[in-house]
Scaffold this motif. Structure first.
Motif, mmCIF file in Angstrom:
data_model
loop_
_atom_site.group_PDB
_atom_site.id
_atom_site.type_symbol
_atom_site.label_atom_id
_atom_site.label_comp_id
_atom_site.label_asym_id
_atom_site.label_seq_id
_atom_site.Cartn_x
_atom_site.Cartn_y
_atom_site.Cartn_z
ATOM 1 N N MET A 1 0.859 -1.177 0.000
ATOM 2 C CA MET A 1 0.000 0.000 0.000
ATOM 3 C C MET A 1 0.900 1.234 0.000
ATOM 4 S SD MET A 1 -2.878 1.077 2.827
ATOM 5 C CE MET A 1 -3.841 -0.389 2.671
ATOM 6 N N ASP A 2 0.655 2.166 -0.897
ATOM 7 C CA ASP A 2 1.518 3.337 -0.947
ATOM 8 C C ASP A 2 1.144 4.354 0.126
ATOM 9 O OD1 ASP A 2 -0.810 4.323 -2.115
ATOM 10 O OD2 ASP A 2 0.254 5.476 -3.619
ATOM 11 N N ILE A 3 2.083 5.239 0.407
ATOM 12 C CA ILE A 3 1.936 6.184 1.515
ATOM 13 C C ILE A 3 0.792 7.170 1.296
ATOM 14 C CG2 ILE A 3 3.614 7.876 0.704
ATOM 15 C CD1 ILE A 3 3.245 6.665 4.301
ATOM 16 N N ILE A 4 0.581 7.629 0.071
ATOM 17 C CA ILE A 4 -0.530 8.559 -0.211
ATOM 18 C C ILE A 4 -1.856 7.879 0.108
ATOM 19 C CG2 ILE A 4 -1.763 9.803 -2.034
ATOM 20 C CD1 ILE A 4 0.722 11.246 -1.305
ATOM 21 N N HIS A 5 -1.990 6.638 -0.290
ATOM 22 C CA HIS A 5 -3.224 5.894 -0.026
ATOM 23 C C HIS A 5 -3.431 5.723 1.478
ATOM 24 C CE1 HIS A 5 -6.587 3.297 -0.606
ATOM 25 N NE2 HIS A 5 -5.968 2.227 -0.150
ATOM 26 N N GLN A 6 -2.371 5.408 2.197
ATOM 27 C CA GLN A 6 -2.465 5.255 3.655
ATOM 28 C C GLN A 6 -2.908 6.559 4.314
ATOM 29 O OE1 GLN A 6 1.307 3.908 5.127
ATOM 30 N NE2 GLN A 6 1.172 1.936 4.084
ATOM 31 N N ILE A 7 -2.349 7.665 3.879
ATOM 32 C CA ILE A 7 -2.691 8.968 4.460
ATOM 33 C C ILE A 7 -4.135 9.333 4.153
ATOM 34 C CG2 ILE A 7 -2.217 11.451 4.309
ATOM 35 C CD1 ILE A 7 0.773 10.682 4.004
ATOM 36 N N THR A 8 -4.563 9.156 2.917
ATOM 37 C CA THR A 8 -5.943 9.512 2.570
ATOM 38 C C THR A 8 -6.948 8.602 3.279
ATOM 39 O OG1 THR A 8 -5.818 8.219 0.519
ATOM 40 C CG2 THR A 8 -5.389 10.577 0.354
ATOM 41 N N GLN A 9 -6.594 7.338 3.480
ATOM 42 C CA GLN A 9 -7.476 6.437 4.238
ATOM 43 C C GLN A 9 -7.607 6.904 5.682
ATOM 44 O OE1 GLN A 9 -9.395 3.847 3.426
ATOM 45 N NE2 GLN A 9 -8.886 4.114 1.266
ATOM 46 N N LYS A 10 -6.491 7.297 6.286
ATOM 47 C CA LYS A 10 -6.506 7.777 7.670
ATOM 48 C C LYS A 10 -7.336 9.064 7.783
ATOM 49 C CE LYS A 10 -5.101 8.548 11.939
ATOM 50 N NZ LYS A 10 -5.457 7.770 13.091
ATOM 51 N N ILE A 11 -7.171 9.984 6.841
ATOM 52 C CA ILE A 11 -7.945 11.226 6.868
ATOM 53 C C ILE A 11 -9.432 10.913 6.730
ATOM 54 C CG2 ILE A 11 -8.436 13.381 5.636
ATOM 55 C CD1 ILE A 11 -5.399 13.505 4.993
ATOM 56 N N SER A 12 -9.768 9.985 5.860
ATOM 57 C CA SER A 12 -11.173 9.601 5.673
ATOM 58 C C SER A 12 -11.784 9.035 6.945
ATOM 59 C CB SER A 12 -11.297 8.557 4.561
ATOM 60 O OG SER A 12 -10.915 9.103 3.341
ATOM 61 N N SER A 13 -10.969 8.360 7.744
ATOM 62 C CA SER A 13 -11.482 7.721 8.956
ATOM 63 C C SER A 13 -11.607 8.680 10.141
ATOM 64 C CB SER A 13 -10.609 6.530 9.351
ATOM 65 O OG SER A 13 -9.349 6.969 9.817
ATOM 66 N N LEU A 14 -11.085 9.898 10.010
ATOM 67 C CA LEU A 14 -11.192 10.877 11.098
ATOM 68 C C LEU A 14 -12.634 11.353 11.236
ATOM 69 C CD1 LEU A 14 -8.081 13.150 10.344
ATOM 70 C CD2 LEU A 14 -8.251 11.381 12.103
ATOM 71 N N SER A 15 -13.007 11.662 12.454
ATOM 72 C CA SER A 15 -14.315 12.266 12.710
ATOM 73 C C SER A 15 -14.234 13.768 12.455
ATOM 74 C CB SER A 15 -14.723 12.044 14.171
ATOM 75 O OG SER A 15 -14.793 10.679 14.463
ATOM 76 N N ALA A 16 -15.367 14.388 12.188
ATOM 77 C CA ALA A 16 -15.404 15.840 11.964
ATOM 78 C C ALA A 16 -14.818 16.566 13.167
ATOM 79 C CB ALA A 16 -16.831 16.305 11.719
ATOM 80 N N GLY A 17 -13.895 17.479 12.906
ATOM 81 C CA GLY A 17 -13.245 18.249 13.956
ATOM 82 C C GLY A 17 -11.999 17.589 14.522
ATOM 83 N N GLU A 18 -11.793 16.337 14.214
ATOM 84 C CA GLU A 18 -10.628 15.615 14.729
ATOM 85 C C GLU A 18 -9.373 16.060 13.984
ATOM 86 O OE1 GLU A 18 -9.275 11.028 15.725
ATOM 87 O OE2 GLU A 18 -11.137 11.394 14.645
ATOM 88 N N GLN A 19 -8.256 16.099 14.706
ATOM 89 C CA GLN A 19 -6.982 16.501 14.115
ATOM 90 C C GLN A 19 -6.007 15.332 14.117
ATOM 91 O OE1 GLN A 19 -5.667 19.922 16.373
ATOM 92 N NE2 GLN A 19 -6.659 21.293 14.922
ATOM 93 N N TRP A 20 -5.087 15.380 13.169
ATOM 94 C CA TRP A 20 -4.044 14.371 13.075
ATOM 95 C C TRP A 20 -2.759 15.058 12.648
ATOM 96 C CZ3 TRP A 20 -2.999 11.113 8.213
ATOM 97 C CH2 TRP A 20 -2.013 10.165 8.465
ATOM 98 N N ASP A 21 -1.705 14.863 13.429
ATOM 99 C CA ASP A 21 -0.393 15.396 13.088
ATOM 100 C C ASP A 21 0.363 14.352 12.276
ATOM 101 O OD1 ASP A 21 -0.764 17.786 14.455
ATOM 102 O OD2 ASP A 21 0.053 16.992 16.321
ATOM 103 N N ILE A 22 0.739 14.724 11.068
ATOM 104 C CA ILE A 22 1.508 13.845 10.193
ATOM 105 C C ILE A 22 2.957 14.304 10.264
ATOM 106 C CG2 ILE A 22 1.801 12.978 7.855
ATOM 107 C CD1 ILE A 22 -1.111 13.829 7.320
ATOM 108 N N ARG A 23 3.836 13.404 10.674
ATOM 109 C CA ARG A 23 5.255 13.731 10.821
ATOM 110 C C ARG A 23 6.095 12.895 9.858
ATOM 111 N NH1 ARG A 23 3.021 13.842 15.846
ATOM 112 N NH2 ARG A 23 3.442 15.686 17.078
ATOM 113 N N ALA A 24 7.039 13.533 9.223
ATOM 114 C CA ALA A 24 7.921 12.838 8.285
ATOM 115 C C ALA A 24 8.653 11.696 8.972
ATOM 116 C CB ALA A 24 8.916 13.822 7.675
ATOM 117 N N LYS A 25 9.115 11.933 10.197
ATOM 118 C CA LYS A 25 9.891 10.899 10.877
ATOM 119 C C LYS A 25 9.039 9.682 11.209
ATOM 120 C CE LYS A 25 9.364 12.438 15.601
ATOM 121 N NZ LYS A 25 9.999 12.542 16.881
ATOM 122 N N ASP A 26 7.745 9.878 11.485
ATOM 123 C CA ASP A 26 6.856 8.741 11.774
ATOM 124 C C ASP A 26 6.602 7.899 10.533
ATOM 125 O OD1 ASP A 26 6.697 9.678 14.360
ATOM 126 O OD2 ASP A 26 4.722 10.605 14.090
#
Length: 72
Positions: free
Chosen positions: A1-26
């Protein structure tokens, strides 16, 4: 699974108003790869499903590759 797909899946799973910090090192990404993903997310955020905020770089020696995503 590519990284863009993983990120967009995670964003889709967030609830309205929820925040997620994406870090290069992670994600084990180089600065340039993370920058490319940040540009992609910035353009995708223009569609209105989420917004992003990048932390300002305090100095060239303290580069913080972090993007905060807020789901709408």
């Amino acid at each position: 699974m590519d990284i863009i797909h993983q990120i967009t899946q995670k964003i889709s799973s967030l609830s309205a108003g929820e925040q997620w910090d994406i870090r290069a090192k992670d994600l084990w990404l180089s600065h340039s790869d993370f920058h490319s993903i940040s540009v992609y997310l910035s353009r995708e955020s223009e569609k209105g499903g989420f917004s992003i905020q990048q932390l300002p770089h305090s100095s060239i020696f303290q580069t913080l590759d972090v993007v905060t995503v807020t789901k709408h």
